[in-house]
Design a protein around this motif. Structure first.
Motif, mmCIF file in Angstrom:
data_model
loop_
_atom_site.group_PDB
_atom_site.id
_atom_site.type_symbol
_atom_site.label_atom_id
_atom_site.label_comp_id
_atom_site.label_asym_id
_atom_site.label_seq_id
_atom_site.Cartn_x
_atom_site.Cartn_y
_atom_site.Cartn_z
ATOM 1 N N LEU A 1 31.057 -18.989 18.125
ATOM 2 C CA LEU A 1 30.272 -18.306 19.166
ATOM 3 C C LEU A 1 30.677 -18.861 20.520
ATOM 4 O O LEU A 1 31.113 -20.013 20.620
ATOM 5 N N PRO A 2 30.500 -18.080 21.569
ATOM 6 C CA PRO A 2 30.753 -18.611 22.913
ATOM 7 C C PRO A 2 29.735 -19.711 23.232
ATOM 8 O O PRO A 2 28.590 -19.649 22.804
ATOM 9 N N LEU B 1 22.769 -13.000 14.598
ATOM 10 C CA LEU B 1 23.980 -13.783 14.897
ATOM 11 C C LEU B 1 25.010 -12.905 15.621
ATOM 12 O O LEU B 1 26.197 -12.955 15.337
ATOM 13 N N ALA B 2 24.529 -12.110 16.570
ATOM 14 C CA ALA B 2 25.361 -11.071 17.179
ATOM 15 C C ALA B 2 26.600 -11.630 17.875
ATOM 16 O O ALA B 2 27.615 -10.938 17.981
ATOM 17 N N ASN B 3 26.513 -12.855 18.365
ATOM 18 C CA ASN B 3 27.655 -13.412 19.084
ATOM 19 C C ASN B 3 28.580 -14.259 18.217
ATOM 20 O O ASN B 3 29.537 -14.843 18.724
ATOM 21 N N PHE C 1 20.060 -7.210 1.000
ATOM 22 C CA PHE C 1 19.448 -7.861 2.152
ATOM 23 C C PHE C 1 20.169 -9.205 2.358
ATOM 24 O O PHE C 1 20.895 -9.651 1.470
ATOM 25 N N ALA C 2 19.955 -9.826 3.512
ATOM 26 C CA ALA C 2 20.647 -11.096 3.763
ATOM 27 C C ALA C 2 19.848 -11.997 4.694
ATOM 28 O O ALA C 2 19.050 -11.521 5.506
ATOM 29 N N TRP C 3 20.050 -13.281 4.539
ATOM 30 C CA TRP C 3 19.524 -14.266 5.494
ATOM 31 C C TRP C 3 20.542 -15.388 5.653
ATOM 32 O O TRP C 3 21.448 -15.529 4.829
ATOM 33 N N SER C 4 20.375 -16.148 6.732
ATOM 34 C CA SER C 4 21.314 -17.231 7.019
ATOM 35 C C SER C 4 20.565 -18.526 7.302
ATOM 36 O O SER C 4 19.458 -18.506 7.841
ATOM 37 N N LYS D 1 15.611 -14.756 17.282
ATOM 38 C CA LYS D 1 17.012 -14.355 17.222
ATOM 39 C C LYS D 1 17.189 -12.931 16.706
ATOM 40 O O LYS D 1 18.228 -12.321 16.905
ATOM 41 N N THR D 2 16.206 -12.436 15.970
ATOM 42 C CA THR D 2 16.348 -11.133 15.327
ATOM 43 C C THR D 2 15.645 -10.066 16.149
ATOM 44 O O THR D 2 14.499 -10.241 16.536
#
Lengths: 353, 353, 353
Positions: free
Chosen positions: B351-352, B269-271, B294-297, C7-8
């Motif tokens: 996000l853009p 989710l960099a942006n 750790f994480a997830w979305s 995405k990753t």
């Protein structure tokens, strides 16, 4: 090809000190907002004046000053390579005064003069008394204090320098306080925002305050703090050598304990926004990582400042313990310190009147 | 000679809260570049906007903003002495909105109002709902949120305040998002430099993203972080007392887990450069030093922002686990949370487009 | 609904690299006073130029520059997601040059080109050579270096790219040094304040210096440092996965060792205020939390800088060990490195003449 020892500083030993010697210490250090943030994160200080530009400006500072003890530790750190690299123990402080506020962007330097020497009876070490001054980039003294330290001899047979023990005041006089505190607009001092309604006049001589909270210290924390001050004393950083030392562990810089106790003292002394003087101080016992620090204070005295009705001074005995809550104000057992006590510190702090 | 307890804050107990009460919290705090650096070093965040002045300016910010969650934690920290000093658990968040960007040099203050109270059936504690607002030095609200917390009673026999439970939205409405995000020049948003080509439109409702990386937490790290926020909750710092507590250990501030998960979410989710709202959140299980996060979305929803074609909003469920990678998106086992889950957080991010 | 892997970032594997490939790396990073403070607190560096604005300005800098190695690590960190996410080992550095000073407020970006690839005989991995450049916000290169790294293959059966091994200089030539060092006013260089009287001319080829002090590394310290550089390499942060890895522990970022050794080298090389070039370097053995780092230096060469009489260059072999003091300059046992050696680093440093 020169030999390596000529380039590496070995530090002075007891027999290298003489009353009257002066030293300009390396390294100059510019303190900035980053140092203030780190100090905040290492101790969790909540005094409003160094925490917030708006609060500081409202009462009369041009910007939020650098925490008094951060400036003190940075000055102290510079003296270590010249004075206490071969120290056995940092014995005490006296006659410490904060003389000018330090602001982000100021560059600190330090110089010391030897004011006393006294060989120990075992001839293996001696006590050295120095008066240290910290200066800003304009050459103005910002802090001044005396400390004495027990320093090893290089050669037990070396003749000791002539004994001379300075006379030191039991406390800084009230008329010498406040130079680092600009005139304060007390009407603009927001006591709710500062966290407590208690002013200078609300404290009474003899009053004791348990600061309640405790904080456990980690190796990474005290190392990061002590390096922030460019304090290079080996005992704080080198587990390899300390494993064979007196305690088997890295010893925590005494100044770290002072700052922890000061931050804890917010709970009970929230409006004591400025440390104006260090009357004395003893690191009664060593602190190690994993220990939990508690603190309590006794109001030793209260004094107005000559010619000022904005702030008043409280002389506070700030006591820190390890692994022992302070609801019963531990200090002495007979002649000795109660075994949990690690710090017995005597300061003047300023509060709004 | 007054008694010590009058000076030391003991914090409010459940029976001290009433709906309608308001509190202005101490201590004001100026956030600066040093705080941003520390936040970066504590979490390793790589979102381009708070990381680089040039990037932020290119798309329309005057300078790089302070990380949204750093501002949130600083506001949250101020509320602890007044609200949750005697808390048993921080139960949840709702209706959290970021209202203005925070920039280096801004000073944050906070105020809260009690919007609900409900005694527990055991009468030993109760739940308190507060709405907290953080303000900058111009008095503008920068963040607002509701949290509820279980608070001990001082006296089990004390009468409970009249029960009142507020109605809270399941999520912030899209038309309430974006106030803290200036108009973005998407043509100037360098996706390569930001680390990912994926825009708002590239994510779909129901999509799940494993953020892959894991980070092990150390005691020094969470203590330094939590003090940076001037959060004084005892359970995070005092191993001496926690050794006798529920877990035998210091509990890590829930906000530390949120920031770790947010930083991990960069990988995927960099942006998502801005957290616009906190719809809800639960600290499902405690985290301790030595645990690896750790994480997830999951993308719960996607919404355009009324009147804006520069950015769009994704509603993201951000789940953090301890000591368990997230390639299979752990969340529930029957009715209960999967035992490794520590955080179930529901946010809108921008996000853009 | 797209699948999560898209995405990753999984990072490149050996077979993904080709000579001639170029990469612009995420994330841009503005370095400020907070980063300088943290760097100082993490390593305890005492070199006067990056420490004090007044000192730096006196000799010709506009302000105190960011520490050379802090800039290096930040540039290096950006390359990790694109180059070494799947690395087995960082094998070496060459042809590293500091080209412009970096000042607080500068924003760094980075780009790399692949200049060599060579599959290992086991076909499971290969060596990738990259030339990386770091740029400031004006697009000026501030640092440039070559590193090579052993990278896993995704698929052992994948065909290897054509082998090409670049020719690399054994050392940067003296006429290529000094671009990042403004003209220095040596008359204004205060050697006492800098901590040593020794100038460039006081060091001789072959001279060896034991830096004496040792520093024990904590997990929290190297993690905080490595995140400050936005370096995301998994091996430094994830104890859960490393517990099953080669060492059973988190591996400390090699750059952390370099900075520790550089800070220790102050004691003996106090006036080596600028690292002008990295001729080569090898991380000979891994370092882990709890290890104590010592260091020593050998003067490999001394060179004037063409056209400059203000500063001269020393080529220094900086060796770091773990859990072993360096008074006897440990380096080799027969063909092999002495087992305590962790770093063999070859730099040009500048000193006043």
């Amino acid at each position: 090809m020169s030999a390596a020892p000529s380039k590496t500083a070995a530090g002075r030993f007891f027999e290298d000190f003489r009353v009257g010697q002066t030293m300009r210490h390396a390294t100059p250090r510019t303190l900035n907002a980053g140092d203030a943030s780190l100090y905040s994160a290492l101790y969790g200080s909540r005094f409003a004046v160094p925490s917030a530009t708006t609060f500081a400006q409202a009462i009369g500072y041009p910007v939020a000053p650098i925490d008094d003890l951060l400036a003190f530790h940075v000055v102290f750190g510079k003296t270590v390579p010249d004075i206490s690299l071969n120290a056995i123990a940092n014995l005490g402080y006296a006659d410490g005064r904060f003389l000018k506020p330090v602001y982000p962007g100021d560059t600190l330097t330090a110089a010391s003069g030897v004011i006393g020497v006294k060989e120990n009876s075992n001839r293996q070490s001696g006590v050295v008394f120095v008066r240290t001054r910290g200066f800003n980039q304009r050459g103005e003294a910002v802090v001044e204090y005396v400390r004495w330290v027990m320093v090893r001899k290089r050669d037990v047979e070396a003749p000791a320098p002539p004994t001379e023990v300075p006379e030191l005041p039991a406390a800084v006089a009230p008329h010498d306080l406040g130079a680092a505190c600009p005139p304060i607009d007390v009407a603009a001092y927001d006591f709710e925002l500062a966290g407590s309604p208690h002013r200078w006049g609300d404290y009474a001589k003899g009053e004791r305050i348990d600061h309640v909270d405790g904080v456990t210290v980690e190796e990474a924390e005290h190392q990061i703090a002590t390096r922030l001050y460019q304090n290079t004393a080996k005992v704080h950083f080198n587990q390899f050598s300390e494993a064979q030392g007196r305690f088997g562990r890295r010893l925590i810089y005494g100044g770290h304990v002072i700052s922890l106790a000061r931050a804890l003292s917010f709970n009970g002394l929230a409006n004591a926004f400025h440390v104006a003087a260090i009357n004395g101080g003893r690191h009664v016992a060593p602190l190690f990582a994993g220990d939990t620090v508690f603190a309590w204070s006794e109001i030793l005295d209260a004094a107005p400042l000559p010619g000022r009705d904005d702030v008043g001074a409280l002389r506070v005995r700030l006591v820190a313990t390890k692994n022992r809550p302070c609801q019963d104000f531990p200090l002495r057992v007979g002649e000795d310190y109660e075994p949990s006590v690690v710090l017995d510190f005597d300061v003047w702090v300023l509060l709004p009147r």
